[in-house]
Design a protein around this motif. Structure first.
Motif, PDB file in Angstrom:
ATOM      1  N   LEU A  48     105.732  64.462  31.637  1.00  0.00           N
ATOM      2  CA  LEU A  48     106.441  64.581  32.913  1.00  0.00           C
ATOM      3  C   LEU A  48     105.502  65.031  34.024  1.00  0.00           C
ATOM      4  O   LEU A  48     104.603  65.846  33.805  1.00  0.00           O
ATOM      5  CB  LEU A  48     107.581  65.596  32.795  1.00  0.00           C
ATOM      6  N   GLU A  49     105.737  64.527  35.222  1.00  0.00           N
ATOM      7  CA  GLU A  49     105.026  65.022  36.399  1.00  0.00           C
ATOM      8  C   GLU A  49     105.438  66.466  36.657  1.00  0.00           C
ATOM      9  O   GLU A  49     106.546  66.897  36.283  1.00  0.00           O
ATOM     10  CB  GLU A  49     105.354  64.164  37.620  1.00  0.00           C
ATOM     11  N   HIS A  50     104.573  67.210  37.332  1.00  0.00           N
ATOM     12  CA  HIS A  50     104.823  68.637  37.520  1.00  0.00           C
ATOM     13  C   HIS A  50     106.085  68.916  38.334  1.00  0.00           C
ATOM     14  O   HIS A  50     106.715  69.965  38.181  1.00  0.00           O
ATOM     15  CB  HIS A  50     103.620  69.312  38.193  1.00  0.00           C
ATOM     16  N   ASP A  51     106.469  67.961  39.225  1.00  0.00           N
ATOM     17  CA  ASP A  51     107.633  68.204  40.073  1.00  0.00           C
ATOM     18  C   ASP A  51     108.919  67.583  39.526  1.00  0.00           C
ATOM     19  O   ASP A  51     109.968  67.659  40.179  1.00  0.00           O
ATOM     20  CB  ASP A  51     107.370  67.698  41.493  1.00  0.00           C
ATOM     21  N   THR A  52     108.859  66.969  38.344  1.00  0.00           N
ATOM     22  CA  THR A  52     110.072  66.404  37.746  1.00  0.00           C
ATOM     23  C   THR A  52     110.935  67.535  37.193  1.00  0.00           C
ATOM     24  O   THR A  52     110.483  68.300  36.337  1.00  0.00           O
ATOM     25  CB  THR A  52     109.726  65.435  36.604  1.00  0.00           C
ATOM     26  N   PRO A  53     112.161  67.677  37.680  1.00  0.00           N
ATOM     27  CA  PRO A  53     113.018  68.762  37.178  1.00  0.00           C
ATOM     28  C   PRO A  53     113.274  68.629  35.677  1.00  0.00           C
ATOM     29  O   PRO A  53     113.510  67.524  35.172  1.00  0.00           O
ATOM     30  CB  PRO A  53     114.313  68.593  37.975  1.00  0.00           C
ATOM     31  N   LEU A  54     113.199  69.748  34.973  1.00  0.00           N
ATOM     32  CA  LEU A  54     113.490  69.809  33.536  1.00  0.00           C
ATOM     33  C   LEU A  54     114.464  70.962  33.332  1.00  0.00           C
ATOM     34  O   LEU A  54     114.119  72.127  33.555  1.00  0.00           O
ATOM     35  CB  LEU A  54     112.211  70.037  32.737  1.00  0.00           C
ATOM     36  N   VAL A  55     115.714  70.644  32.958  1.00  0.00           N
ATOM     37  CA  VAL A  55     116.768  71.660  32.873  1.00  0.00           C
ATOM     38  C   VAL A  55     117.467  71.588  31.526  1.00  0.00           C
ATOM     39  O   VAL A  55     117.423  70.571  30.831  1.00  0.00           O
ATOM     40  CB  VAL A  55     117.808  71.488  34.012  1.00  0.00           C
ATOM     41  N   MET A  56     118.109  72.681  31.168  1.00  0.00           N
ATOM     42  CA  MET A  56     118.965  72.717  29.985  1.00  0.00           C
ATOM     43  C   MET A  56     120.367  72.267  30.382  1.00  0.00           C
ATOM     44  O   MET A  56     120.809  72.482  31.510  1.00  0.00           O
ATOM     45  CB  MET A  56     119.022  74.127  29.409  1.00  0.00           C
ATOM     46  N   VAL A 112     115.159  65.412  34.128  1.00  0.00           N
ATOM     47  CA  VAL A 112     115.388  65.398  32.686  1.00  0.00           C
ATOM     48  C   VAL A 112     116.269  66.582  32.314  1.00  0.00           C
ATOM     49  O   VAL A 112     116.006  67.719  32.717  1.00  0.00           O
ATOM     50  CB  VAL A 112     114.056  65.465  31.902  1.00  0.00           C
ATOM     51  N   ALA A 113     117.332  66.303  31.559  1.00  0.00           N
ATOM     52  CA  ALA A 113     118.237  67.351  31.086  1.00  0.00           C
ATOM     53  C   ALA A 113     118.204  67.372  29.566  1.00  0.00           C
ATOM     54  O   ALA A 113     118.445  66.342  28.924  1.00  0.00           O
ATOM     55  CB  ALA A 113     119.662  67.100  31.585  1.00  0.00           C
ATOM     56  N   LEU A 114     117.884  68.525  28.997  1.00  0.00           N
ATOM     57  CA  LEU A 114     117.861  68.686  27.548  1.00  0.00           C
ATOM     58  C   LEU A 114     119.265  69.025  27.085  1.00  0.00           C
ATOM     59  O   LEU A 114     119.752  70.130  27.324  1.00  0.00           O
ATOM     60  CB  LEU A 114     116.886  69.789  27.150  1.00  0.00           C
ATOM     61  N   ASN A 115     119.940  68.059  26.463  1.00  0.00           N
ATOM     62  CA  ASN A 115     121.304  68.285  26.003  1.00  0.00           C
ATOM     63  C   ASN A 115     121.267  69.122  24.727  1.00  0.00           C
ATOM     64  O   ASN A 115     120.612  68.768  23.757  1.00  0.00           O
ATOM     65  CB  ASN A 115     122.007  66.952  25.747  1.00  0.00           C
ATOM     66  N   THR A 116     121.948  70.244  24.738  1.00  0.00           N
ATOM     67  CA  THR A 116     121.877  71.168  23.616  1.00  0.00           C
ATOM     68  C   THR A 116     122.873  70.794  22.523  1.00  0.00           C
ATOM     69  O   THR A 116     124.032  70.480  22.797  1.00  0.00           O
ATOM     70  CB  THR A 116     122.164  72.605  24.084  1.00  0.00           C
ATOM     71  N   PHE A 117     122.397  70.812  21.301  1.00  0.00           N
ATOM     72  CA  PHE A 117     123.216  70.596  20.113  1.00  0.00           C
ATOM     73  C   PHE A 117     123.087  71.835  19.233  1.00  0.00           C
ATOM     74  O   PHE A 117     122.123  72.604  19.365  1.00  0.00           O
ATOM     75  CB  PHE A 117     122.752  69.345  19.364  1.00  0.00           C
ATOM     76  N   PRO A 118     124.037  72.057  18.307  1.00  0.00           N
ATOM     77  CA  PRO A 118     123.983  73.271  17.483  1.00  0.00           C
ATOM     78  C   PRO A 118     122.657  73.448  16.744  1.00  0.00           C
ATOM     79  O   PRO A 118     122.200  74.582  16.551  1.00  0.00           O
ATOM     80  CB  PRO A 118     125.148  73.077  16.504  1.00  0.00           C
ATOM     81  N   ASP A 119     122.035  72.345  16.337  1.00  0.00           N
ATOM     82  CA  ASP A 119     120.783  72.449  15.588  1.00  0.00           C
ATOM     83  C   ASP A 119     119.589  71.986  16.420  1.00  0.00           C
ATOM     84  O   ASP A 119     118.574  71.544  15.873  1.00  0.00           O
ATOM     85  CB  ASP A 119     120.856  71.646  14.288  1.00  0.00           C
ATOM     86  N   SER A 120     119.703  72.077  17.763  1.00  0.00           N
ATOM     87  CA  SER A 120     118.591  71.684  18.627  1.00  0.00           C
ATOM     88  C   SER A 120     117.373  72.569  18.366  1.00  0.00           C
ATOM     89  O   SER A 120     117.494  73.767  18.108  1.00  0.00           O
ATOM     90  CB  SER A 120     118.988  71.800  20.105  1.00  0.00           C
ATOM     91  N   LYS A 121     116.202  71.954  18.446  1.00  0.00           N
ATOM     92  CA  LYS A 121     114.956  72.697  18.272  1.00  0.00           C
ATOM     93  C   LYS A 121     114.553  73.328  19.602  1.00  0.00           C
ATOM     94  O   LYS A 121     114.797  72.773  20.667  1.00  0.00           O
ATOM     95  CB  LYS A 121     113.855  71.765  17.773  1.00  0.00           C
ATOM     96  N   ASN A 122     113.959  74.496  19.529  1.00  0.00           N
ATOM     97  CA  ASN A 122     113.523  75.209  20.725  1.00  0.00           C
ATOM     98  C   ASN A 122     112.034  74.999  20.960  1.00  0.00           C
ATOM     99  O   ASN A 122     111.223  75.212  20.064  1.00  0.00           O
ATOM    100  CB  ASN A 122     113.818  76.711  20.585  1.00  0.00           C
ATOM    101  N   TYR A 123     111.723  74.565  22.171  1.00  0.00           N
ATOM    102  CA  TYR A 123     110.331  74.376  22.564  1.00  0.00           C
ATOM    103  C   TYR A 123     110.118  75.048  23.917  1.00  0.00           C
ATOM    104  O   TYR A 123     111.049  75.200  24.705  1.00  0.00           O
ATOM    105  CB  TYR A 123     109.987  72.887  22.699  1.00  0.00           C
ATOM    106  N   GLY A 124     108.885  75.416  24.205  1.00  0.00           N
ATOM    107  CA  GLY A 124     108.558  75.937  25.518  1.00  0.00           C
ATOM    108  C   GLY A 124     108.548  74.825  26.545  1.00  0.00           C
ATOM    109  O   GLY A 124     108.369  73.639  26.223  1.00  0.00           O
TER     110      GLY A 124
END
Length: 218
Positions: free
Chosen positions: A179-187, A157-169
């Motif tokens: 998501l499963e623990h081993d599923t990659p999560l990247v910006m 999963v890739a979080l595509n950044t937009f100017p008004d994207s919300k920030n989450y932990g």
């Protein structure tokens, strides 16, 4: 949040337009190509799939886009993507060569539910999927994630950044997306070549790790 540092060096001509890339790099596979890998670039409507493929493809990308019209108002929710004027109606296609002779064939999939019938055909033969998510519209990602999981494809999963994207932990996002623990999560910034390549590398490394775990002696 995880990120895959890239040793990728854009091929000559990656800065200019797609037309210039075609003429400089050529349409033919590099002689170093050893592993040809089909990858899906998935995600909801307006999340940046076409943009990501445009940013990394070493050949002129193939697009099957149509202009949005009043006829689609009832089915295409433009909340959060008001500037969008076109939509993919079949596939986007691009190609990128990575280190080690790996060549990725990138197939961008339509993000709307009405194109679900195309999913099985497009997904056939794919080894994995990069799912783009817009944190402003997380709920829109559930249907696509469901289709990817139903197909049995490993994914990142890739979080595509937009100017008004919300920030989450990261943990908050993992819970929200289930998501499963081993599923990659990247910006990711789909407009940026290196950022997009890093997201693809995170997926490729995930596929390699899964394969290694399967082949380890028990």
């Amino acid at each position: 949040m995880a990120s895959a540092p890239s040793s990728f060096s854009p091929p000559a001509g990656s800065g200019p337009s797609s037309r210039e890339r075609d003429s400089e790099a050529g349409l033919h596979l590099p002689e170093t190509a050893r592993e040809l890998v089909k990858i899906l670039v998935a995600g909801p409507f307006g999340v940046g799939k076409t943009t990501l493929i445009d940013s990394v493809s070493e050949i002129r990308p193939l697009h099957t886009e149509e202009h949005l019209t009043q006829a689609s108002v009832a089915v295409d929710d433009l909340a959060g993507v008001r500037d969008k004027t076109t939509t993919t109606v079949a596939i986007d296609f691009g190609r990128i060569s990575l280190g080690g002779g790996i060549v990725l064939y990138l197939f961008g999939t339509p993000g709307q539910e009405r194109f679900r019938s195309l999913w099985d055909d497009i997904a056939y033969g794919a080894l994995g999927a990069l799912v783009l998510v817009d944190t402003r519209r997380i709920d829109d990602s559930f249907d696509v994630l469901g289709m990817v999981e139903e197909s049995g494809l490993p994914y990142a999963v890739a979080l595509n950044t937009f100017p008004d994207s919300k920030n989450y932990g990261e943990e908050q996002l993992r819970r929200a997306l289930d998501l499963e623990h081993d599923t990659p999560l990247v910006m990711c910034d789909a407009r940026d070549t290196n950022s997009s390549v890093d997201a693809l590398l995170a997926l490729v490394q995930h596929l390699i790790d899964r394969n290694n775990r399967r082949t380890e002696p028990r």
